[in-house]
Scaffold this active site. Structure first.
Site, PDB file in Angstrom:
ATOM      1  N   LYS A 160      12.843   1.108  -2.683  1.00  0.00           N
ATOM      2  CA  LYS A 160      12.839   1.022  -4.145  1.00  0.00           C
ATOM      3  C   LYS A 160      14.242   0.882  -4.714  1.00  0.00           C
ATOM      4  CE  LYS A 160       8.593   1.120  -3.813  1.00  0.00           C
ATOM      5  NZ  LYS A 160       7.947  -0.163  -3.748  1.00  0.00           N
TER       6      LYS A 160
ATOM      7  N   GLU B 286      14.871   8.867 -11.119  1.00  0.00           N
ATOM      8  CA  GLU B 286      14.920   7.832 -12.142  1.00  0.00           C
ATOM      9  C   GLU B 286      14.519   8.465 -13.461  1.00  0.00           C
ATOM     10  OE1 GLU B 286      13.400   3.703 -11.016  1.00  0.00           O
ATOM     11  OE2 GLU B 286      11.772   4.498 -12.238  1.00  0.00           O
TER      12      GLU B 286
ATOM     13  N   ARG C 167       1.332  -7.306  -2.179  1.00  0.00           N
ATOM     14  CA  ARG C 167       0.005  -7.462  -1.560  1.00  0.00           C
ATOM     15  C   ARG C 167      -0.984  -7.741  -2.669  1.00  0.00           C
ATOM     16  NH1 ARG C 167      -2.080  -2.792  -3.559  1.00  0.00           N
ATOM     17  NH2 ARG C 167      -0.742  -0.974  -3.572  1.00  0.00           N
TER      18      ARG C 167
END
Lengths: 499, 176
Positions: A117, A200, A292
Site C-alpha cells: 500500500k 494514514e 482483480r
C-alpha cells in the site's frame, strides 16, 4: 495465448458466475474443490472437477502447487482466481505463469507494486492523485506514536500488505493507537505473513467510491464509471450501486481520468478497481487499487452492458478492448445487496448451518448470483455469502424499489441472514436520499423489534406445526411397557419423545 | 392443544384446535379463525382476516427441551420466540431470570480461538478494559468489560476453540 480450458481457483457464487461466462464463450471449465465442497454448486456446474485437499482454504484453494497439478490432470491451460484466496498474490501468479499457464489477472510485477500500500500511494502521488497524509516509513512503535501526533488523530492503522479491509483499525487517541498496533500486526501476520503496518489520516464519514478500469496489452485503458460501496461493516461492503448518487459528472470525469492514469503508470493489464475516499467536501483521495474482479462488479455490468469476466478472459488472450472510452455507455442505475448468513442484530456475527428453505426472488431486471441451493451446508470455514441480488432501473428510485420488492420475496431458512436488514436499509431516509458514508452502520438503528406487525402470523405457523407434530405422535404406537424397565431404555424413550 | 408463547418479555396463552375442518387459534382468550396450509417442508401459507402472509419456520434447539424454540420468518423479518407446553412445570419466569443475568456473562459472538486471556478470576476490571482476545474471521477481536466489575469466573483457556455463544467470562457487578 488462447484459453482453451479454464480452471477456476475459487468456489461459491464467483466460481459459478465465471462458469456462466465460460459457457457463453464455449470454454470448458474445471472446478476445484476442498473436502467439504464436493457437492458445492460450482462443482455441479463445471464440466470437469478436481479435488485439491482439506477444507481450510490454505490447504486447498490457496495451494498453488495443487492448482497447477489440477491443470495438468485436466488439461486446463488457464487459471481464473476469482476474488479472495490467491487472486492478489504475486507469488501465486508468478508460479502459475512459470508453469506455462495463462493467469487471468494483472502481472505479478503489478500485483507486487499494488499489494504494497505504501508503493501504491507513491504511484498515485506520482501521477498527481491526492493521497491522504500518513506515515510512509516503517518505524518502531514509539517513533510511530511520535509521528502520529504530528499527522493528527483520528488515524487509520493498516497492514502494508493488506487488502479486503482485513486488519484495519480506526484509532482516535494515542492510547487507542498503542493498543491497536499489536492487534493490527497480529492480524497482518495471520492474513498476509507480514507484520509491517502503516498509518494514514482517517476521514470522518467519507464516501467509498471505486472506479472500474480495464486495460489491454496494447496500451488501451478505459474506465467503466464508478461504484459506490459506502455501506460497509468491518470495512467490507454489503451493498453497492452504480453510478454513485454522490458523484457529479465533473467529478466522475476526474475520477475516471485519475484511475486510468494510475493504471497506466503501473502498466496494468487486466480488469481492476481504483478506490477512492470522498471527504465531506467531495474531494477525492486515493485509497488503494484492487487488482482483480470485485464482488460488486455486477452493478457496473448492469449500467455498461459489459461482461467483465469476458473482458478479463479476452485481455488475458491478448485481444484488444472491444470499445473505446467514448463508447462506454451508462444506462440507468443498478444496486446490489449481498445476502449473507450473518446476524445484523448481533454485530453481523456469521451464521453457519444448513439452508432449510430457499426461495430466490424473481422478476424484471433482476439478477441473482448465488452459489448455494436448498439443503446446502454453509461451512464456517468460508465467507458466509449466500447470494448477491442486483436490480436495474431507469432511475435510482426505480432500482431501489425493485430491490425492495425482491427482498420482500426472498426467503431463507435455517440460517440467520441479513435480508430483513437490507429491507430496512432501503426504507432508511438517509439511504434513500443517497447521502451515504462509510459510518452509516456505526449505530445499529436497524435493530428489529422482537414484536412486529406479523407476530400473530409468525406464531400461528409455529403453533400449527406443533399441532401437526402432536397429531403425528398420537398416531404412533405407544412404546411397549416392558421396554421401560431399565434406566437405559427409559432414557432413550424419553429422548425419542422429545425429538 | 395449549401452548404458552414467550417473546421478548411478553407471555401469551395460546390454544389451537381443529373444529369441523376449520382451524381456530385462541390468543389470550380471543378466538381467531385461521386458514393455514403447509406449502413446502417448513413453509406455511397463513390467511387471517383476509390477509395472506407466508411464514417459514425454523426450529431452534434450546438448552431446555421443554422450551420449543422457533425462528419464524415473514416478509418483514424474523421473529424468535418459544412455545411451551403449560402442562410442563417449567415457568417462563425462570427463563426471564436467566436472561436477566445474561448481561454479566461474556459470550463468544463468533466461533473462534481464544488467543489471549488478559484477566484472572477475582480481578476487578474497569469499563472498557480488555478481557480477552478471540481470533475469529481471521481477525483479532477484543472483548472488553461492559461495566466496572469483578471477574467471577473464567470459563476458557488460551488456545481453546469457542463455539458461537459459548460462555467465556462471568462478571459480577461491584457496588459503587
Amino acid at each position: 495465448m488462447p484459453v482453451t480450458q479454464l480452471l477456476i481457483a475459487n468456489r461459491g457464487e464467483i466460481a459459478c458466475r465465471i462458469i456462466r461466462t465460460c459457457r457463453e464463450l464455449d470454454i470448458p471449465t474445471v472446478a476445484v474443490y476442498s473436502d467439504s465442497d464436493r457437492s458445492a454448486m460450482h462443482v455441479r456446474l463445471a464440466i470437469l472437477s478436481c479435488p485439491i485437499g482439506p477444507t481450510p482454504a490454505r490447504e486447498s484453494y490457496m495451494r498453488v502447487d495443487k492448482l497447477i497439478e489440477a491443470c495438468r490432470k485436466t488439461g486446463a491451460d488457464a487459471i481464473h482466481p476469482g476474488y479472495g484466496f490467491i487472486s492478489e498474490d504475486p507469488e501465486a501468479a508468478r508460479q502459475i505463469i512459470e508453469a506455462g499457464l495463462t493467469w487471468i489477472g494483472p502481472s505479478p510485477e503489478v500485483l507486487e507494486k499494488m499489494n504494497n500500500k505504501i508503493t501504491a500511494r507513491e504511484i498515485a502521488r506520482s501521477v498527481g492523485c491526492p493521497v491522504l497524509p500518513g506515515i510512509q516509513e516503517i518505524l518502531d512503535d514509539e517513533a510511530l506514536l511520535d509521528e502520529a501526533r504530528k499527522v493528527g488523530y483520528p488515524l487509520m492503522v493498516k497492514p502494508v500488505l493488506g487488502r479486503d479491509g482485513k486488519g484495519m483499525r480506526l484509532v482516535k487517541t494515542a492510547g487507542d493507537l498503542r493498543r491497536a498496533l499489536p492487534r493490527v500486526k497480529g492480524d497482518a501476520i495471520f492474513s498476509f505473513w507480514d507484520e509491517r503496518v502503516y498509518v494514514e489520516k482517517a476521514l470522518i464519514h467519507p464516501r467509498h467510491i471505486e472506479v472500474q478500469i480495464a486495460a489491454d496489452a496494447h496500451g488501451n485503458c478505459i474506465h467503466l464509471w464508478e461504484r459506490e460501496g459506502s455501506v460497509q461493516r468491518r470495512f467490507q461492503q454489503l451493498c453497492e450501486e452504480a453510478p454513485s448518487p454522490g458523484v457529479s459528472p465533473e467529478l466522475r470525469r476526474t475520477l475516471g481520468e485519475m484511475a486510468v492514469k494510475i493504471a497506466k503508470a503501473v502498466g496494468y493489464v487486466g480488469v481492476g478497481t481504483v478506490e477512492f475516499l470522498l471527504d465531506q467536501e467531495g474531494n477525492p483521495w486515493f485509497l488503494e487499487m484492487t487488482c482483480r474482479i470485485q464482488g460488486g462488479h455486477a452493478v457496473t455490468e448492469w449500467i455498461t452492458g459489459q461482461d467483465l469476466v469476458k473482458l478479463q478472459i479476452d485481455i488475458a488472450q491478448g485481444r484488444e478492448l472491444p470499445l473505446r472510452q467514448e463508447d462506454v455507455p451508462m444506462w440507468g442505475h443498478a444496486i446490489q445487496c449481498r445476502i449473507n448468513a450473518e446476524d445484523p442484530d448481533r454485530e453481523f456475527a456469521p451464521s453457519s448451518g444448513r439452508i432449510q428453505y430457499l426461495r430466490s426472488p424473481q422478476g424484471h431486471n433482476l439478477r441473482n448470483d448465488s452459489g448455494v441451493y436448498f439443503g446446502w451446508d454453509l461451512s464456517p470455514f468460508y465467507a458466509p455469502l449466500v447470494a448477491k441480488i442486483s436490480t436495474w432501473g431507469l432511475s435510482r428510485s426505480e432500482a431501489l424499489a425493485r430491490m425492495h420488492s425482491a427482498l420482500m420475496e426472498f426467503r431463507l431458512g435455517g440460517v440467520r441472514n441479513n435480508i430483513a436488514f437490507f429491507r430496512i436499509l432501503l426504507e432508511h431516509k438517509q439511504f434513500i436520499s443517497g447521502d451515504l458514508h462509510t459510518g452509516i452502520l456505526d449505530h445499529a438503528w436497524w435493530k428489529q423489534k422482537a414484536v412486529g406487525p406479523n407476530l400473530k402470523f409468525a406464531v400461528a405457523a409455529a403453533l400449527f406445526d406443533e399441532l401437526e407434530l402432536e397429531e403425528r405422535r398420537a398416531q404412533q404406537p405407544s412404546p411397549r411397557p416392558d421396554c421401560a424397565t431399565t434406566p437405559a431404555a427409559w432414557k432413550s424413550h424419553n429422548k425419542f419423545n422429545r425429538l | 392443544m395449549k401452548r404458552t408463547l414467550v417473546i421478548a418479555d411478553q407471555t401469551v396463552e395460546l390454544e389451537i384446535s381443529r373444529r369441523r375442518g376449520k382451524t381456530v387459534m385462541t390468543w389470550d382468550g380471543e378466538e381467531i379463525p385461521i386458514d393455514i396450509v403447509r406449502v413446502e417442508k417448513s413453509s406455511y401459507s397463513v390467511i387471517m382476516d383476509g390477509r395472506s402472509v407466508g411464514v417459514n419456520i425454523d426450529r431452534i434447539r434450546n438448552a431446555d427441551p421443554d422450551l420449543h424454540g422457533f425462528r419464524s420468518t415473514t416478509y418483514d423479518g424474523a421473529y424468535e420466540f418459544t412455545l411451551q407446553d403449560p402442562r410442563k412445570k417449567l415457568l417462563a419466569e425462570a427463563m426471564a431470570r436467566s436472561k436477566r443475568s445474561e448481561g454479566n456473562l461474556i459470550r463468544a459472538l463468533m466461533p473462534g480461538k481464544v488467543l489471549k486471556l488478559l484477566v484472572h478470576e477475582g480481578e476487578t476490571v474497569e469499563e472498557g478494559q480488555p478481557l480477552l482476545i478471540l481470533e475469529a474471521m481471521k481477525m483479532q477481536n477484543e472483548y472488553t468489560a461492559p461495566t466496572t466489575a469483578r471477574v467471577a469466573k473464567v470459563h476458557v483457556e488460551e488456545g481453546v476453540n469457542m463455539e458461537i455463544n459459548a460462555p467465556m467470562i462471568s462478571l459480577q457487578q461491584v457496588e459503587a
